[in-house]
Design an enzyme around this catalytic site. Structure first.
Site, PDB file in Angstrom:
ATOM      1  CG  ASP A  11      -6.113   7.992   6.465  1.00  0.00           C
ATOM      2  OD1 ASP A  11      -6.004   8.417   7.859  1.00  0.00           O
ATOM      3  OD2 ASP A  11      -6.478   8.988   5.706  1.00  0.00           O
ATOM      4  CD  GLU A  38      -3.013   0.446   0.315  1.00  0.00           C
ATOM      5  OE1 GLU A  38      -2.551   1.467  -0.651  1.00  0.00           O
ATOM      6  OE2 GLU A  38      -4.540   0.273   0.145  1.00  0.00           O
ATOM      7  CG  ASP A  39      -0.973   4.759  -1.385  1.00  0.00           C
ATOM      8  OD1 ASP A  39      -1.766   3.902  -1.037  1.00  0.00           O
ATOM      9  OD2 ASP A  39      -1.612   5.761  -2.006  1.00  0.00           O
ATOM     10  CE  LYS A  80      -2.217  11.159   6.337  1.00  0.00           C
ATOM     11  NZ  LYS A  80      -3.341  11.732   5.847  1.00  0.00           N
ATOM     12  CG  LEU A  96      -3.794  -2.160   4.411  1.00  0.00           C
ATOM     13  CD1 LEU A  96      -3.423  -3.536   3.629  1.00  0.00           C
ATOM     14  CD2 LEU A  96      -4.370  -1.328   3.116  1.00  0.00           C
TER      15      LEU A  96
HETATM   16  C1  PRP Z   1      -5.939   5.074  -0.183  1.00  0.00           C
HETATM   17  C2  PRP Z   1      -4.718   4.346   0.087  1.00  0.00           C
HETATM   18  C3  PRP Z   1      -5.386   3.079   0.819  1.00  0.00           C
HETATM   19  C4  PRP Z   1      -6.580   3.749   1.533  1.00  0.00           C
HETATM   20  C5  PRP Z   1      -6.086   3.773   2.891  1.00  0.00           C
HETATM   21  O1  PRP Z   1      -6.395   4.761  -1.254  1.00  0.00           O
HETATM   22  O2  PRP Z   1      -4.049   3.724  -1.093  1.00  0.00           O
HETATM   23  O3  PRP Z   1      -6.175   2.050  -0.232  1.00  0.00           O
HETATM   24  O4  PRP Z   1      -6.859   4.955   0.860  1.00  0.00           O
HETATM   25  O5  PRP Z   1      -7.096   4.565   3.681  1.00  0.00           O
HETATM   26  P1  PRP Z   1      -7.689   3.906   4.918  1.00  0.00           P
HETATM   27  O6  PRP Z   1      -6.548   3.501   5.815  1.00  0.00           O
HETATM   28  O7  PRP Z   1      -8.435   4.989   5.704  1.00  0.00           O
HETATM   29  O8  PRP Z   1      -8.652   2.826   4.394  1.00  0.00           O
HETATM   30  P2  PRP Z   1      -7.423   5.644  -1.938  1.00  0.00           P
HETATM   31  O9  PRP Z   1      -8.910   5.576  -1.709  1.00  0.00           O
HETATM   32  O10 PRP Z   1      -7.083   7.269  -1.831  1.00  0.00           O
HETATM   33  O11 PRP Z   1      -7.297   5.204  -3.713  1.00  0.00           O
HETATM   34  P3  PRP Z   1      -6.056   5.145  -4.414  1.00  0.00           P
HETATM   35  O12 PRP Z   1      -5.272   4.154  -3.889  1.00  0.00           O
HETATM   36  O13 PRP Z   1      -6.600   5.016  -6.048  1.00  0.00           O
HETATM   37  O14 PRP Z   1      -5.408   6.568  -4.574  1.00  0.00           O
END
Ligand code: PRP
Length: 177
Positions: free
Chosen positions: A102, A98-99, A130, A107
């Site tokens: 949050d 994952e990037d 985070k 996850l």
């Molecule tokens: C982001 C990130 C994770 C998720 C994490 O994806 O890549 O998948 O949010 O957030 P969380 O811990 O609050 O669930 P995003 O929905 O921004 O889509 P993307 O990867 O296409 O940018």
């Protein structure tokens, strides 16, 4: 109207050094075993590409695409699988990439979903974490950087699909802030 502003948080050189450290740890932990590396689109694509080039064991790469509903700058926690893994997960050493983690909702959901497919081993590797934003108890196995609650872009992270290509991590300040 004032313009959006980007403030450098983690320079490219530090990101690459950290990815080298993560790869060294993963090489040690999985030495001699084949890895199934699954990136969560879209954000993970750059981190995954950088990381897998530093891995030394046999690696198979796959992707999942998920979508969470909600506002542009926050996760609502509802996860929809748009594309599942194509590779067979049963018995694999599965490393989810994952990037950013949050709230942890994405996850937590995905790891439970994939655990039901019975991998031999399932671990999570994220470039950014985070921890202050967590809504559920969830801790990634490999973390690049733990950061405070800023809205960040670059290295795969976007704001309205922009800025994913930036090689460092930046804090995004909207023009009206
Ligand atoms: C982001 C990130 C994770 C998720 C994490 O994806 O890549 O998948 O949010 O957030 P969380 O811990 O609050 O669930 P995003 O929905 O921004 O889509 P993307 O990867 O296409 O940018």
């Amino acid at each position: 109207m004032p313009e959006d502003r980007l403030e450098l948080l983690i320079p490219e050189v530090a990101v690459q050094a950290k990815i080298g450290e993560l790869a060294a740890q993963i090489n040690q932990d999985y030495a001699g075993r084949e890895l199934l590396v699954v990136g969560i689109l879209r954000g993970a694509f750059i981190f995954l590409a950088d990381l897998v080039r530093k891995l030394e064991m046999p690696v198979v790469v796959d992707f999942m695409a998920v979508s969470s509903y909600g506002q542009a700058t926050s996760s609502s926690g509802v996860v929809r699988i748009l594309k599942d893994v194509d590779e067979s997960v049963a018995g694999s050493n599965l490393l989810l990439i994952e990037d950013i983690v949050d709230t942890g909702l994405t996850l937590k959901y995905l790891s439970e979903y994939l655990r039901a497919k019975q991998p031999a081993d399932l671990r999570i590797c994220t470039l950014l974490d985070k921890p202050d934003r967590r809504k559920v108890d969830f801790k990634p196995d490999y973390i690049g950087f733990s950061i405070p609650d800023h809205f960040v872009v670059g290295c795969g992270l976007d704001c309205g699909q922009r800025f994913r290509n930036l090689p460092g991590i930046y804090i995004y300040h909207p023009g009206n802030e």
